[in-house]
Design a protein around this motif. Structure first.
Motif, mmCIF file in Angstrom:
data_model
loop_
_atom_site.group_PDB
_atom_site.id
_atom_site.type_symbol
_atom_site.label_atom_id
_atom_site.label_comp_id
_atom_site.label_asym_id
_atom_site.label_seq_id
_atom_site.Cartn_x
_atom_site.Cartn_y
_atom_site.Cartn_z
ATOM 1 N N VAL A 187 1.072 -1.265 0.055
ATOM 2 C CA VAL A 187 0.351 0.247 0.066
ATOM 3 C C VAL A 187 0.871 1.379 -0.167
ATOM 4 O O VAL A 187 1.417 1.390 0.888
ATOM 5 N N LYS A 188 0.825 2.081 -0.572
ATOM 6 C CA LYS A 188 1.552 3.512 -1.176
ATOM 7 C C LYS A 188 0.337 4.186 -1.465
ATOM 8 O O LYS A 188 -0.857 4.402 -1.104
ATOM 9 N N SER A 189 1.125 5.295 -1.850
ATOM 10 C CA SER A 189 0.638 6.622 -1.297
ATOM 11 C C SER A 189 0.746 7.931 -2.333
ATOM 12 O O SER A 189 1.488 7.495 -3.577
ATOM 13 N N PRO A 190 -0.066 8.585 -3.706
ATOM 14 C CA PRO A 190 0.185 9.562 -4.505
ATOM 15 C C PRO A 190 1.869 10.015 -4.172
ATOM 16 O O PRO A 190 2.367 10.345 -5.145
ATOM 17 N N ALA A 191 1.436 10.383 -3.102
ATOM 18 C CA ALA A 191 2.691 11.178 -3.104
ATOM 19 C C ALA A 191 3.852 10.683 -2.402
ATOM 20 O O ALA A 191 5.121 11.584 -3.634
ATOM 21 N N ASP A 192 4.151 9.316 -2.769
ATOM 22 C CA ASP A 192 5.035 8.667 -2.675
ATOM 23 C C ASP A 192 6.146 8.961 -4.571
ATOM 24 O O ASP A 192 6.890 8.792 -4.834
ATOM 25 N N TYR A 193 4.846 8.809 -5.193
ATOM 26 C CA TYR A 193 4.924 9.032 -6.074
ATOM 27 C C TYR A 193 5.367 10.791 -6.857
ATOM 28 O O TYR A 193 5.487 11.114 -8.277
ATOM 29 N N GLY A 194 5.408 11.894 -5.992
ATOM 30 C CA GLY A 194 5.098 12.967 -6.144
ATOM 31 C C GLY A 194 3.981 13.507 -7.128
ATOM 32 O O GLY A 194 4.375 14.103 -8.267
ATOM 33 N N VAL A 195 3.179 13.016 -6.612
ATOM 34 C CA VAL A 195 1.453 13.090 -7.763
ATOM 35 C C VAL A 195 0.549 13.076 -7.044
ATOM 36 O O VAL A 195 0.604 13.159 -5.447
ATOM 37 N N ALA A 196 0.148 15.581 -6.666
ATOM 38 C CA ALA A 196 -0.745 14.925 -6.608
ATOM 39 C C ALA A 196 -2.185 15.172 -6.691
ATOM 40 O O ALA A 196 -2.101 14.651 -7.570
ATOM 41 N N THR A 197 -2.678 14.478 -5.667
ATOM 42 C CA THR A 197 -4.701 13.608 -5.761
ATOM 43 C C THR A 197 -5.131 15.340 -6.192
ATOM 44 O O THR A 197 -4.523 16.817 -6.275
ATOM 45 N N GLY A 198 -6.522 14.769 -7.032
ATOM 46 C CA GLY A 198 -7.548 16.020 -7.517
ATOM 47 C C GLY A 198 -7.525 15.897 -9.333
ATOM 48 O O GLY A 198 -6.706 15.386 -9.853
ATOM 49 N N THR A 199 -8.300 16.722 -9.584
ATOM 50 C CA THR A 199 -9.032 16.625 -11.274
ATOM 51 C C THR A 199 -8.734 18.455 -11.551
ATOM 52 O O THR A 199 -9.331 18.901 -10.463
ATOM 53 N N LYS A 200 -8.853 18.688 -12.752
ATOM 54 C CA LYS A 200 -9.086 19.585 -13.368
ATOM 55 C C LYS A 200 -10.411 19.769 -13.877
ATOM 56 O O LYS A 200 -10.828 20.938 -14.285
ATOM 57 N N LEU A 201 -11.271 18.626 -14.081
ATOM 58 C CA LEU A 201 -12.222 18.492 -14.260
ATOM 59 C C LEU A 201 -13.865 18.435 -13.367
ATOM 60 O O LEU A 201 -13.584 17.750 -12.291
ATOM 61 N N LYS A 202 -14.649 19.014 -13.503
ATOM 62 C CA LYS A 202 -15.435 19.372 -12.655
ATOM 63 C C LYS A 202 -16.625 18.616 -13.269
ATOM 64 O O LYS A 202 -17.711 18.902 -14.255
ATOM 65 N N THR A 203 -17.507 17.507 -12.483
ATOM 66 C CA THR A 203 -19.069 16.858 -12.757
ATOM 67 C C THR A 203 -20.233 17.618 -12.619
ATOM 68 O O THR A 203 -20.503 18.419 -11.464
ATOM 69 N N ILE A 204 -21.092 18.587 -14.236
ATOM 70 C CA ILE A 204 -21.478 19.533 -13.347
ATOM 71 C C ILE A 204 -23.218 18.648 -12.869
ATOM 72 O O ILE A 204 -23.999 19.422 -12.752
#
Length: 249
Positions: free
Chosen positions: A201-218
């Motif tokens: 079990v790892k996290s996105p931070a272990d790979y230098g990636v910030a969570t989130g998305t630029k897409l928004k569900t309307i």
């Protein structure tokens, strides 16, 4: 040869989804979840390549909530050797998932990366192509047949109007289509064995990636109900309705 297979946790394909009352998304309360069908096909193909002696190790990976361990265990019951869960409860977009997978590829150094062509929840069909671009490797999408000889892979792709066969130098990214294979039925002894296999079990931070998305569900809503058809008594009446009512001619 090591194969890396990405899988996604989605609503089971046999479940009729329910839309939330505020139309903000799909209601997942008490809903059966499964491996994305196209991802399951990718796992099956990796297992078949291992049975042929082409692949020596299969690593499955998923990016998502803790509950995705269930789908990773199912993948190991199919025949994968070990698993990696990049755990996050935050919303994460296709590009961020591709960046996480690139980090895992750099760490694991697989010669073959397999993914489903798309997930049945969002149908975005983006991660495989994005991962290939980030890796700087060749890609073959919509694969219906894979043959590997040495450091080359011949892939038959399903395209509009026919089939296309291309050759790739490994390492490469391949995304599976429906007709690539039919996943096997998992037996109880295999499920028991999968419980003892390694799952990191790892996290996105272990790979230098910030969570989130630029897409928004309307808004999410059910498609409009299809109107009942009508019978016509003659060709002339059919033409008249197509012209004046349907306005398609």
């Amino acid at each position: 040869m090591k194969a890396l297979v990405a899988v996604k946790r989605v609503v089971d394909a046999n479940v009729k989804v329910r839309i939330k009352s505020d139309n903000s998304g799909v209601d997942l309360t008490n809903v059966k979840m499964s491996i994305n069908p196209f991802c399951e096909i990718a796992v099956e193909e990796a297992v078949r390549l291992k049975e042929k002696g082409v692949v020596s190790e299969i690593v499955v990976v998923s990016v998502g909530a803790k509950e995705a361990q269930e789908q990773l265990r199912s993948s190991m019951a199919l025949g994968a050797d070990r698993a990696i869960l990049v755990e996050t409860n935050d919303e994460i977009g296709a590009l961020e998932v591709a960046k996480v997978l690139k980090g895992i590829v750099a760490e694991e150094k697989p010669e073959l990366v397999l993914l489903g062509k798309q997930a049945i929840d969002d149908d975005s069909n983006q991660v495989g192509q994005m991962l290939s671009a980030l890796m700087g490797s060749g890609q073959a999408t919509f694969a219906s047949q894979i043959n590997i000889e040495g450091d080359k892979a011949q892939v038959t792709r399903e395209i509009d109007g026919g089939l296309q066969t291309i050759e790739l130098s490994l390492p490469a990214v391949i995304t599976s289509d429906l007709r690539l294979n039919e996943p096997r039925y998992v037996k109880l002894p295999d499920i028991m064995k999968a419980r003892k296999k390694q799952l990191d079990v790892k996290s996105p931070a272990d790979y230098g990636v910030a969570t989130g998305t630029k897409l928004k569900t309307i808004k999410v809503e059910n498609p409009p109900e299809r109107k009942a058809g009508v019978q016509v008594s003659s060709v002339d009446e059919l033409v008249e309705k197509l012209k004046n009512e349907a306005k398609v001619i």
